[in-house]
Design an enzyme around this catalytic site. Sequence first.
Site, PDB file in Angstrom:
ATOM      1  N   SER A 136       9.064  11.726   1.485  1.00  0.00           N
ATOM      2  CA  SER A 136      10.336  11.300   2.579  1.00  0.00           C
ATOM      3  C   SER A 136       9.707  11.469   3.871  1.00  0.00           C
ATOM      4  CB  SER A 136      11.175  12.521   2.290  1.00  0.00           C
ATOM      5  OG  SER A 136      12.088  12.791   3.473  1.00  0.00           O
ATOM      6  N   TYR A 149      14.004  21.652   2.095  1.00  0.00           N
ATOM      7  CA  TYR A 149      13.693  20.296   1.654  1.00  0.00           C
ATOM      8  C   TYR A 149      12.230  19.940   2.501  1.00  0.00           C
ATOM      9  CZ  TYR A 149      14.275  15.328   0.976  1.00  0.00           C
ATOM     10  OH  TYR A 149      13.981  14.065   0.700  1.00  0.00           O
TER      11      TYR A 149
END
Length: 251
Positions: A136, A149
């Site tokens: 990501s 996250y």
Amino acid sequence: MAIRNCLVTGAGSGIGAAVAELLSGQGHRVALAGRREEPLRELSARLPGPSLVLPTDVTRPEDIESMFAACEESWGPVEVLVHSAGAGDSARLESTTDTMWDRQLELNLTAPFRCVRRAVPAMRKAGFGRIVVVASVASKVGAPYVSAYTAAKHGVLGLVRSAAAELADTGVTVNAVCPGYVDTPMTDRSVASIAAHTGRDADGIRAKLAAAQPIGRLILPGEVAAVIGLLVQEEALNGQSLMVDGGSVQS
């Protein structure tokens, strides 16, 4: 490139489904892993080449073992692993519970580690392997309200780099792609979560996420899949973390 045995996790939707379609279209055998069986079967039915449907929860070690064993029994060792399974939680730092923290690390860091660890012995023995982890933009930069996250995604990039260095002389490559906001069900869930917590309009939230990319729109799953396809083809690309974010992070 020869026809390869490919395993794609998170294949039920979004990036994983796009990757499966790309690899199948190139003539490869593709095993489809994901938590929900129905989307996997729907995807399998429209793929042009051979596929396996493997309902799998990658946070369960026994599911990971069954997933690899099924591929090996049907086709032989996994030669291409694309780990796309993942999800995010959003909360203020002080509201991030131990349960949320553990869940993010289990799904976004420990699960890819276990999959990579399981795939490597056969790849090393064969002298060929391609491993791509969908990371990501949060692997490179921090953002508010996603501390767990972001920590997990930073960690998985470390895993990729270390594994790539260890395997560089074996014919096995390990890389990551780092998408920005992609037009997927995961982004839909993020928009709904932000709207629920803030009371803001969902369309306005989506527009703001789109504007976060300098190209002014959400990234398409097929665009991420195309980069993954390149990483599967090229041995010289190893230990890389390729941004697919329209230029928001120049790395």
